[in-house]
Write a protein that holds these residues in place. Structure first.
Motif, PDB file in Angstrom:
ATOM      1  N   VAL A 150     -61.331  16.359 -23.743  1.00  0.00           N
ATOM      2  CA  VAL A 150     -61.677  17.092 -22.920  1.00  0.00           C
ATOM      3  C   VAL A 150     -61.476  15.992 -21.601  1.00  0.00           C
ATOM      4  O   VAL A 150     -61.073  16.526 -20.434  1.00  0.00           O
ATOM      5  N   ARG A 154     -59.307  16.844 -18.233  1.00  0.00           N
ATOM      6  CA  ARG A 154     -59.928  16.676 -16.724  1.00  0.00           C
ATOM      7  C   ARG A 154     -59.231  15.822 -15.951  1.00  0.00           C
ATOM      8  O   ARG A 154     -58.986  15.920 -14.624  1.00  0.00           O
ATOM      9  N   VAL A 160     -61.226  22.658 -17.744  1.00  0.00           N
ATOM     10  CA  VAL A 160     -61.787  22.915 -18.938  1.00  0.00           C
ATOM     11  C   VAL A 160     -62.917  24.143 -19.074  1.00  0.00           C
ATOM     12  O   VAL A 160     -64.023  23.774 -18.581  1.00  0.00           O
ATOM     13  N   VAL A 163     -65.521  24.690 -24.987  1.00  0.00           N
ATOM     14  CA  VAL A 163     -65.137  24.209 -26.374  1.00  0.00           C
ATOM     15  C   VAL A 163     -65.540  25.381 -27.371  1.00  0.00           C
ATOM     16  O   VAL A 163     -66.764  25.714 -27.083  1.00  0.00           O
TER      17      VAL A 163
END
Length: 196
Positions: A150, A154, A160, A163
């Protein structure tokens, strides 16, 4: 759509998400950009011989390479023949043009990209998409590598969106032998339970 590593169920989630969107009447293009281990054509019972790489090499038009999945609302652009260096293919201006054309012709474009935790390809793609979703697998994906994935997305300016926890148990906390997913089957308009 990306993941930390292989075996997280990213292609499975992509195909089901595309089917759900298509079932609502939206026109969906599902694009297999995992040029190392493409899974979508095989999972959907379609051809992989013509796809993204065929279009980029000008051996086929986008219209020729798109394949219907169940109906005209849901189209697959498979990987096509695998290139010797996938990272180079995914960083070309030609790919950006293909994705722009798909975005103009479809309501939603879902990209099945390589695992971002292993390859730079997925991070390169963040500049071409509105957002990324990371697929993780219950009791398989580790917190550290997931957090690093993640953060890596970024760090290159990726948006993002979230999840997805795949293969979470559907029963009690310790019951791992029953994984269920409700998937919409546009062809018969019924919801079915399927096992992954």
């Amino acid at each position: 759509m990306t993941s930390t590593g292989p075996g997280e169920g990213k292609s499975f989630v992509c195909a089901n998400l595309a089917a759900v969107y298509a079932a609502t009447g939206l026109r969906v293009a599902l694009v297999d950009l995992d040029l190392r281990r493409p899974m979508l054509a095989e999972r959907l019972g379609l051809e992989r011989s013509v796809g993204v790489t065929s279009v980029l090499l000008r051996r086929a038009s986008i219209e020729e390479a798109l394949q219907p999945v169940n109906d005209d609302n849901f189209m697959l652009l498979s990987s096509g023949p695998l290139p010797p260096n996938p990272a180079d293919v995914l960083s070309t201006d030609a790919l950006a043009e293909v994705l722009d054309e798909l975005a103009n012709d479809f309501d939603i474009v879902i990209l099945d990209s390589p695992p971002a935790g292993m390859f730079a390809d997925a991070r390169q793609l963040t500049s071409l998409v509105d957002g990324s979703i990371v697929v993780s697998r219950h009791r398989h994906t580790r917190k550290g590598p997931l957090a690093d994935t993640v953060k890596g997305l970024r760090d290159v300016g990726g948006n993002v969106l979230g999840v997805i926890l795949n293969r979470a148990p559907t029963k009690g906390q310790g019951d791992y032998d029953q994984y269920g997913y409700s998937t919409y089957q546009p062809s018969d308009r019924t919801a079915k339970r399927v096992k992954s």
